[in-house]
Design an enzyme around this catalytic site. Sequence first.
Site, mmCIF file in Angstrom:
data_model
loop_
_atom_site.group_PDB
_atom_site.id
_atom_site.type_symbol
_atom_site.label_atom_id
_atom_site.label_comp_id
_atom_site.label_asym_id
_atom_site.label_seq_id
_atom_site.Cartn_x
_atom_site.Cartn_y
_atom_site.Cartn_z
ATOM 1 N N HIS A 1 -28.899 -25.066 -58.262
ATOM 2 C CA HIS A 1 -29.487 -25.173 -56.928
ATOM 3 C C HIS A 1 -31.007 -25.112 -57.042
ATOM 4 O O HIS A 1 -31.556 -24.255 -57.744
ATOM 5 C CB HIS A 1 -28.960 -24.010 -56.083
ATOM 6 C CG HIS A 1 -29.259 -24.111 -54.619
ATOM 7 N ND1 HIS A 1 -28.881 -25.180 -53.846
ATOM 8 C CD2 HIS A 1 -29.890 -23.249 -53.774
ATOM 9 C CE1 HIS A 1 -29.256 -24.977 -52.599
ATOM 10 N NE2 HIS A 1 -29.875 -23.815 -52.524
ATOM 11 N N GLU B 1 -25.098 -26.543 -58.742
ATOM 12 C CA GLU B 1 -25.474 -25.750 -57.569
ATOM 13 C C GLU B 1 -25.449 -24.235 -57.838
ATOM 14 O O GLU B 1 -26.204 -23.753 -58.639
ATOM 15 C CB GLU B 1 -24.598 -26.130 -56.378
ATOM 16 C CG GLU B 1 -24.912 -27.521 -55.807
ATOM 17 C CD GLU B 1 -26.295 -27.656 -55.181
ATOM 18 O OE1 GLU B 1 -27.015 -26.646 -55.039
ATOM 19 O OE2 GLU B 1 -26.677 -28.799 -54.852
ATOM 20 N N SER C 1 -32.197 -26.934 -49.460
ATOM 21 C CA SER C 1 -31.441 -25.761 -49.038
ATOM 22 C C SER C 1 -31.635 -25.535 -47.535
ATOM 23 O O SER C 1 -31.269 -26.390 -46.732
ATOM 24 C CB SER C 1 -31.848 -24.551 -49.880
ATOM 25 O OG SER C 1 -30.892 -23.534 -49.815
#
Length: 569
Positions: A471, A352, A221
């Site tokens: 994610h 995600e 990220s």
Amino acid sequence: MLARCVFVCLFVAVLGCRSNSHEKPGKTNGSPKTVSSEDPITMTPSGTIRGSWMRTRRGRQFQAYRGIRYAEPPVGELRFQPPKPILQYQGVVDASKEGPACPLPAPPTYYVDEDCLTINVYTPNNNSTKPLPVIFFIHAGGFYSMTGRSDLAGPHYLLDRDVVLVTINYRLATLGFLSTGDALAPGNNGMKDQVVALRWVQKNIRAFGGDPGLITITGCSAGSISVMLHMVSPMSKGLFHRGISMSASPTGKESSRYDMYDLAVKQAEILNCPSNSSAAIISCLRTKSFKELGDSLPKFFDQFGFDPVGLWMPVVEREFGQERFLVKDPAESIKAGEMYAVPHMISQTTDEFFWKAFPVLKNQTLLDTMNNEWERVAPISFQMSPNISSENKLKLRQAYFGDKTLANDDVSTKALGRLYGDSIIGFPVHVMANLMCRHSPQKVFYYEFAHVGNHSHYEAPTTKKPVGAAHHDDLIYLFTLSYRFPTIEVSDTLDSKLVDKMTAIWYNFAKYGDPNPVNASQPELSNLRWPPMTSDVRQYLRIGGDFSVHEKMFENRFKVWEEIYPQDY
């Protein structure tokens, strides 16, 4: 609002009190403490450091050196200034306990301090005759949350491999990324913290058994964005030798900004500071406590529900005589060949930010607002310029929803979840992978993380079970994330095998610059045949229950984005 934001692991307000030590990190004394013969000690060029012992999930004993200051406390006159490196320690550094998190919302029992520029080093052997590859991990959190502490980046899986693991803290949000675009705050202090930590590693890592000529920078990220930016930053050149970027990219849509003045103004307004000039903003913010600054974070999320996910970002610095971290938009640097190219592993997960659909569709007010005010909401939620044309906003809606009005049903949930994921992560990562495989002289390996195991960063409220590969989910198989998940036991056949596969892939890549097995001593990778990505044959690895190779990851979905944001690869 904060509780919902924690839901995505972007805040740490639910970290609990697993590690509550309030001992200052990297504490030094004029005279050495009495040192137990059981404590590991290492003599570095910067000074003597005392650590502690830990064990991996397979029972291997290793040395842990935590909370070592790599820069002077960024407090007082050093607040909003570039980091000042510590070159020499006086006395024995006590690195036997966990250091603090940088300021952010957290429970009262969680150790948070502005004096947070610390580094953690985990090694199986600080006297290794043959230096070990080093994995340098940059934590996630949108540049405004998370930490490099062991409860969020635990070493207990990777240290079953012969690697040295380094994790770090860097300043977050306003304290790390205040950028008024002038000489008072040109920006990127959080990124410059990372650079100083990398320089510390170059100087000292051999004393921990690590090879300063074999450093792999990794991140998920915000950490993934950081990895890519280090490849184009003049400050980072030569400090690392491979890169792993997981689930985020600084490329894809709008060019990088030169300042974040709007966030500086917002921070000033939140804390009742004048906002009529950068000098007034900075002068007033210096008087505020770090807790006021850290705890103010939730008040930045007030545009639409809890959107946008991304707020602070590194900026292209204007020239004021300072050492600049970023001098050009990263996509332009890549295309011009102005980067420090190293073997690069790039990834995104299958789903995600799919869970972002749920709070919108289950809240009638938000649902009605997104349906009726698409022109206003779309740029906020999907992180686009507010100046994007009405035609392109409509084109995006049509591509994902057709003529359907959003409703709280399965069709809308899938479509809106996919739009969130593609806009925030998928398309920018697609652009990065395509730029790198065309312009880097080094190999680029691309993968999709598709595994749905026993745990996920999104688990259904009713069943408490994962419903997708969300994610951050590949981190579950590389690090112990004890703030949220139990350790994956060796007896857990489903997830344990994936821990072995993921750590083997990272080990091979860190050591050889290629994740593929080099000999028969890695049975967990016996069926791995992972080709590098090229512009003509855009192959990638899908990591699910097993390995499989495919082509053109999600490219049909990204066509509409390339119409809105034409790409000159």
